[in-house]
Each structure stands twice: as structure tokens, then as C-alpha cells.
Design a protein around this motif. Structure first.
Motif, PDB file in Angstrom:
ATOM      1  N   GLN A 107       0.838  -1.189   0.000  1.00 21.22           N
ATOM      2  CA  GLN A 107       0.000   0.000   0.000  1.00 21.22           C
ATOM      3  C   GLN A 107       0.877   1.245   0.000  1.00 21.22           C
ATOM      4  N   GLU A 108       0.268   2.331  -0.447  1.00 19.03           N
ATOM      5  CA  GLU A 108       0.939   3.624  -0.398  1.00 19.03           C
ATOM      6  C   GLU A 108       0.583   4.290   0.916  1.00 19.03           C
ATOM      7  N   THR A 109       1.568   4.866   1.556  1.00 21.28           N
ATOM      8  CA  THR A 109       1.316   5.537   2.820  1.00 21.28           C
ATOM      9  C   THR A 109       2.160   6.795   2.898  1.00 21.28           C
ATOM     10  N   GLN A 110       1.780   7.710   3.769  1.00 21.59           N
ATOM     11  CA  GLN A 110       2.584   8.901   4.027  1.00 21.59           C
ATOM     12  C   GLN A 110       3.390   8.680   5.301  1.00 21.59           C
ATOM     13  N   ALA A 111       4.588   9.204   5.306  1.00 24.47           N
ATOM     14  CA  ALA A 111       5.441   8.970   6.468  1.00 24.47           C
ATOM     15  C   ALA A 111       6.550  10.002   6.548  1.00 24.47           C
TER      16      ALA A 111
ATOM     17  N   THR B  69      -3.351  11.971   8.416  1.00 24.59           N
ATOM     18  CA  THR B  69      -3.934  13.309   8.421  1.00 24.59           C
ATOM     19  C   THR B  69      -2.884  14.355   8.775  1.00 24.59           C
ATOM     20  N   ASP B  70      -3.252  15.630   8.619  1.00 31.14           N
ATOM     21  CA  ASP B  70      -2.346  16.720   8.987  1.00 31.14           C
ATOM     22  C   ASP B  70      -2.037  16.681  10.480  1.00 31.14           C
ATOM     23  N   GLU B  71      -3.039  16.370  11.276  1.00 30.81           N
ATOM     24  CA  GLU B  71      -2.823  16.286  12.722  1.00 30.81           C
ATOM     25  C   GLU B  71      -1.856  15.153  13.055  1.00 30.81           C
ATOM     26  N   GLU B  72      -2.018  14.038  12.365  1.00 29.22           N
ATOM     27  CA  GLU B  72      -1.103  12.915  12.589  1.00 29.22           C
ATOM     28  C   GLU B  72       0.298  13.236  12.105  1.00 29.22           C
ATOM     29  N   PHE B  73       0.401  14.038  11.020  1.00 25.62           N
ATOM     30  CA  PHE B  73       1.734  14.439  10.560  1.00 25.62           C
ATOM     31  C   PHE B  73       2.466  15.212  11.644  1.00 25.62           C
ATOM     32  N   GLN B  74       1.748  16.152  12.291  1.00 32.22           N
ATOM     33  CA  GLN B  74       2.378  16.940  13.340  1.00 32.22           C
ATOM     34  C   GLN B  74       2.944  16.038  14.425  1.00 32.22           C
ATOM     35  N   LYS B  75       2.186  15.017  14.824  1.00 32.50           N
ATOM     36  CA  LYS B  75       2.650  14.084  15.854  1.00 32.50           C
ATOM     37  C   LYS B  75       3.828  13.258  15.345  1.00 32.50           C
ATOM     38  N   ALA B  76       3.750  12.835  14.071  1.00 29.73           N
ATOM     39  CA  ALA B  76       4.833  12.032  13.504  1.00 29.73           C
ATOM     40  C   ALA B  76       6.124  12.831  13.416  1.00 29.73           C
ATOM     41  N   ALA B  77       6.007  14.103  13.008  1.00 35.10           N
ATOM     42  CA  ALA B  77       7.192  14.951  12.885  1.00 35.10           C
ATOM     43  C   ALA B  77       7.833  15.199  14.241  1.00 35.10           C
ATOM     44  N   VAL B  78       7.014  15.493  15.245  1.00 34.63           N
ATOM     45  CA  VAL B  78       7.541  15.721  16.588  1.00 34.63           C
ATOM     46  C   VAL B  78       8.182  14.440  17.132  1.00 34.63           C
ATOM     47  N   ALA B  79       7.550  13.292  16.855  1.00 35.80           N
ATOM     48  CA  ALA B  79       8.115  12.016  17.307  1.00 35.80           C
ATOM     49  C   ALA B  79       9.472  11.774  16.663  1.00 35.80           C
ATOM     50  N   ALA B  80       9.577  12.035  15.352  1.00 30.23           N
ATOM     51  CA  ALA B  80      10.831  11.791  14.639  1.00 30.23           C
ATOM     52  C   ALA B  80      11.937  12.724  15.123  1.00 30.23           C
ATOM     53  N   THR B  81      11.612  14.008  15.316  1.00 29.27           N
ATOM     54  CA  THR B  81      12.639  14.954  15.770  1.00 29.27           C
ATOM     55  C   THR B  81      13.016  14.693  17.233  1.00 29.27           C
ATOM     56  N   SER B  82      12.051  14.227  18.033  1.00 26.71           N
ATOM     57  CA  SER B  82      12.371  13.853  19.420  1.00 26.71           C
ATOM     58  C   SER B  82      13.302  12.645  19.433  1.00 26.71           C
ATOM     59  N   ALA B  83      13.042  11.699  18.530  1.00 26.02           N
ATOM     60  CA  ALA B  83      13.921  10.527  18.417  1.00 26.02           C
ATOM     61  C   ALA B  83      15.314  10.952  17.988  1.00 26.02           C
ATOM     62  N   LEU B  84      15.376  11.919  17.075  1.00 31.33           N
ATOM     63  CA  LEU B  84      16.665  12.427  16.605  1.00 31.33           C
ATOM     64  C   LEU B  84      17.461  13.020  17.770  1.00 31.33           C
TER      65      LEU B  84
ATOM     66  N   VAL C 221       5.318   7.036   0.379  1.00 34.42           N
ATOM     67  CA  VAL C 221       6.205   5.897   0.108  1.00 34.42           C
ATOM     68  C   VAL C 221       5.335   4.702  -0.259  1.00 34.42           C
ATOM     69  N   MET C 222       5.895   3.779  -1.015  1.00 33.60           N
ATOM     70  CA  MET C 222       5.219   2.527  -1.333  1.00 33.60           C
ATOM     71  C   MET C 222       5.775   1.460  -0.430  1.00 33.60           C
ATOM     72  N   PHE C 223       4.898   0.763   0.267  1.00 42.77           N
ATOM     73  CA  PHE C 223       5.252  -0.179   1.312  1.00 42.77           C
ATOM     74  C   PHE C 223       4.664  -1.529   0.943  1.00 42.77           C
ATOM     75  N   GLY C 224       5.503  -2.494   0.529  1.00 49.13           N
ATOM     76  CA  GLY C 224       4.936  -3.768   0.127  1.00 49.13           C
ATOM     77  C   GLY C 224       5.962  -4.773  -0.342  1.00 49.13           C
ATOM     78  N   ASN C 225       5.468  -5.875  -0.938  1.00 51.04           N
ATOM     79  CA  ASN C 225       6.304  -7.007  -1.345  1.00 51.04           C
ATOM     80  C   ASN C 225       6.849  -6.841  -2.754  1.00 51.04           C
TER      81      ASN C 225
ATOM     82  N   PRO D 172       4.710   6.708  10.210  1.00 52.42           N
ATOM     83  CA  PRO D 172       3.577   6.862   9.284  1.00 52.42           C
ATOM     84  C   PRO D 172       2.519   7.825   9.824  1.00 52.42           C
ATOM     85  N   TYR D 173       1.748   8.416   8.907  1.00 55.35           N
ATOM     86  CA  TYR D 173       0.633   9.284   9.282  1.00 55.35           C
ATOM     87  C   TYR D 173      -0.362   9.334   8.124  1.00 55.35           C
TER      88      TYR D 173
END
Length: 428
Positions: free
Chosen positions: A215-219, A279-294, A327-331, A276-277
Motif C-alpha cells: 500500500q501507499e502511505t505517508q510517512a 492526516t495533517d494532525e497525525e503528521f504533526q505528531k509524527a514529525a515531533v516524534a521523529a525529531t524527538s527521536a533524533l 512511500v510505497m510499502f509492500g512485497n 507513518p501518518y
């Protein structure tokens, strides 16, 4: 005394459980409660089984009447613990015993294991442990490591009757069929999540196993790379380099997982992860999670390097790039041998972005959309051209650690490296 009709009903219920996908914790709790309701004087019971997991070697569920069942997991240990060596389980394994009983009151009382003292303090009067193999055709050694063992404890004066013991033995055999199903399902989940990651593993277990499934997903996409890895591999002893790699992975992959990221692959000395995310709201959480991990990754690096410098070991250096998009995520692969991959321009770009961290003298670079999620934490390093991308892209470095230079100041050799970098296809 347990009624045989009620016991038979529990056995039939267990067969139904084996034909479904039981949760072993809930199922064991329900079995114990049903046995008590049928007249077996259970006050406490514990089921244990070996597992296949990178962190744990065994799992147990403890049931105490009036309480919810509790799952416990035991980490791999180089040596057997003293508690285990003094346990009934160890005694049974060492002496090839399938059933062990100890009366905890009266003239036949026998307390020869420390755990029995604890059970007496809890008001238990009888103790029965039964080992059941999941493969009756296996060797005795194989049966020990592929099966389950249940410790049943009574709290009624006089303990278990002979009918109670017969009922427990009968029910445990039925329960073993359902537990084998549940345990194998848990192990399958452990394996696919260990080697594919949680999201990919879940998709495979849900049936995404044919070539082209995906499947195609945003991340938000993370790529980190170890500095000077070729020189280190050439000059360090293999075990020392292995130790350095694992410490580096703990800093990078460990931090990504801690903040909810999905580690997709270890590409040599690079780590690829996604947040992965939808919606726009989920993107905000994903971005903060990634930068916090960094930030956690580099904070951990400082701690690890302090220890390594004290021991005279080589310090760890790495860079991280963050990008976001589809991104495309699959076999992909051949029908006989597939790999779960993430592919697409977003993945190719993040590889170039990470490479640029060397040219702009910053340990991390992120795109404008990611930087906008925490604008006070990032500073622009200018616009850069990435190979295969028609337009220049503005990149941002951590404000407290950036040493930004203009793109034109990057050396010709560095520009050539970035421009000639091949597309990235990441495989599980």
C-alpha cells in the motif's frame, strides 16, 4: 470434589478455544475460574512456557483467585538464576519428571523448595505441578523446550482430592492444545515483528504475502548513517567493530522505536525508519516524534561515547536525515523469495539529505515541512540541489548545533558524491 460433567464442559470449551485465536492470558484466567466454579479448590496457578523472542526466553501467566491474570516475561540470561536452580521446575527437568506434588499441611507435609514456603504464607495447602509436551513424538530433551508447565495450588483444608488431581490432569491436556495454538501465534508475531518491523509484520500476518501486495502511505522517513564505517571496518578487530555497530544501532534504531517509529531495515551501517501518518494532525505528531527521536539519538551518543572514551574505544559518529512524503510499502522480488520494501522518491531523497549533513557540517538535516512543526528548534542551511530532483530544496539543521554554510561552499568532491548517489531501494 470436581463434578465430571462440569469438567467435561470445560474440556469442550477448550477445544473451541483451540479452533479460534485465543489470548493465552485471558484463556488461562478463564480456565482457572471455571475450574474453581466446578469445585476444584484453586487458590493460585501459574503457567510457563519457553518462547522465541530477541529479549525473552520464557513467559508465564500468574492467576490468583479474585485477581486479574498477569503476564510476566523473563529475559535471556547467560547463567541460570539461583531462584530457578532451586525451583520445582528445574528439579522436574533435571530428573525427567512430568508430575510433582507436595502437601503443604498435615502429616504428609513436605516443603523442600523455597517457593513452597511462600505458598504456605499465602494460605495454600497443596501444590501440584504438571509438565505437558506439545509434541509427544519428540525426544525428551526436545519436549522440555517445547511445551508448558502448570503449577496448581489449592487453598482448601486437606488440599486436592484424587478426583481434583484427575480433573486437573485431564484439563491440562485439553488446555495444551489451545495453548499450543496461542503460543505459536505469539511466536510467529515475535518473529515477523523482529525481522520485518511491527507494521510490516502485521501486514504479512494479515495476508499481505503475495508479490505486489502493499500500500501507499505517508510517512516521515528517517535515514541515519555511521561515519567513517569503511575505515573502521578495515582497521578494527571484528568483535570491536561489532560492538560499535550495536552501540550505534541502540542510539539510532533504539531511539526511533522508543518514539513510535517503525525500523524497516539495517542497510549495512545505515538505519531506515518511518513514522507513518494519514492526516495533517497525525503528521504533526509524527514529525515531533521523529525529531524527538533524533535528539534522543544524539543525547544517547554523547553518553555512550563518554563510556567508550573512558575504555579507550572508538567514539561513534553518525548523521541523520529526515524527509516526509508518500512511500510505497509492500512485497517485491520473485514469487519464491520476497522482501518487504519501502520505495519511492521520498526514500531516495532522504538518502541524499543525510549525505549532505557532511557537507554543511551538521549532524542532522530535515526538510522545511518537518522543521515547521517546531520552528524554534531549526535554522535554515539554505537551498540545496539533490540528484534526481528538479528543484532545489531548503534544508534545516538543529539550531543549537548547526554550523551552516552556503551550498556553493561544499567541496566539489562532496557535490559529486551527492550527485552520483544511486537510488535507494530498501529491503526487509
Amino acid at each position: 470434589m470436581a463434578e465430571s460433567t462440569l469438567i467435561k464442559g470445560i474440556g469442550e470449551w477448550l477445544i473451541d478455544q483451540a479452533l479460534s485465536e485465543p489470548d493465552i492470558v485471558e484463556m488461562f484466567g478463564a480456565v482457572c475460574q471455571r475450574l474453581y466454579a466446578a469445585g476444584v479448590p484453586l487458590g493460585r496457578a501459574r503457567i510457563s512456557w519457553p518462547t522465541l523472542h530477541p529479549l525473552f526466553q520464557a513467559e508465564t501467566v500468574l492467576w490468583e483467585r479474585g485477581k486479574e491474570p498477569v503476564l510476566d516475561q523473563f529475559r535471556h540470561q547467560a547463567e541460570r538464576s539461583e531462584d530457578y536452580l532451586r525451583s520445582p521446575m528445574y528439579f522436574m527437568f533435571e530428573h525427567d519428571i512430568d508430575v510433582l506434588r507436595r502437601k503443604l499441611e498435615g502429616p504428609n507435609k513436605l516443603v523442600d523448595f523455597p517457593i513452597l514456603e511462600d505458598l504456605i504464607q499465602q494460605g495454600m495447602t497443596d501444590y501440584l505441578t504438571i509438565a505437558t509436551s506439545f509434541d509427544s513424538t519428540a525426544s525428551r530433551i526436545e519436549q522440555k523446550v517445547f511445551g508448558m508447565i502448570v503449577a496448581w495450588a489449592a487453598d482448601r483444608p486437606g488440599g486436592f482430592t484424587e478426583d481434583d488431581i484427575a480433573a486437573l490432569q485431564k484439563i491440562q491436556r485439553r488446555m495444551a492444545v489451545a495453548c499450543k495454538t496461542a503460543i505459536q501465534s505469539r511466536i510467529a508475531g515475535n518473529i515477523v515483528e523482529t525481522y520485518l518491523g511491527q507494521k510490516a509484520g502485521r501486514q504479512v500476518l494479515d495476508g499481505a504475502i503475495k508479490r505486489g501486495d502493499g500500500q501507499e502511505t505517508q510517512a516521515v522517513v528517517w535515514l541515519s548513517d555511521l561515519r567513517d564505517s569503511t575505515a573502521l571496518a578495515d582497521t578494527m578487530a571484528p568483535d570491536a567493530y561489532f560492538d560499535l555497530l550495536n552501540a550505534y544501532y541502540e542510539c539510532t534504531a533504539g531511539s526511533a522505536i522508543k518514539h513510535g517509529g517503525e525500523v524497516l531495515d539495517f542497510i549495512g551501517d545505515a538505519v531506515l525508519a518511518i513514522f507513518p501518518y494519514d492526516t495533517d494532525e497525525e503528521f504533526q505528531k509524527a514529525a515531533v516524534a521523529a525529531t524527538s527521536a533524533l535528539r534522543d539519538a544524539f543525547a544517547m551518543r554523547e553518553t555512550v561515547n563518554t563510556e567508550r572514551n573512558t575504555d579507550g574505544r572508538v567514539a561513534i559518529r553518525f548523521g541523520v536525515g529526515l524527509n516526509t512524503g508518500k512511500v510505497m510499502f509492500g512485497n517485491i522480488g520473485v514469487e519464491e523469495r520476497l522482501t518487504f520494501s519501502v520505495i519511492g522518491p521520498t526514500v531516495n531523497e532522504v538518502s541524499r539529505i543525510e549525505t549532505l549533513t557532511k557537507g554543511v557540517d551538521s549532524h542532522a538535516l530535515v526538510t522545511a515541512k518537518i522543521a515547521a512543526s517546531e520552528p524554534d528548534a531549526w535554522v535554515s542551511t539554505g537551498r540545496h540541489r539533490l540528484a534526481g530532483v528538479s528543484q532545489e530544496i531548503e534544508l534545516f539543521a538543529p539550531k543549537t548545533a548547526s554550523k551552516a554554510v552556503a551550498p556553493e561552499a561544499i567541496g566539489a568532491e562532496q557535490e559529486s558524491t551527492v550527485g552520483d548517489a544511486p537510488p535507494v531501494v530498501v529491503r526487509h
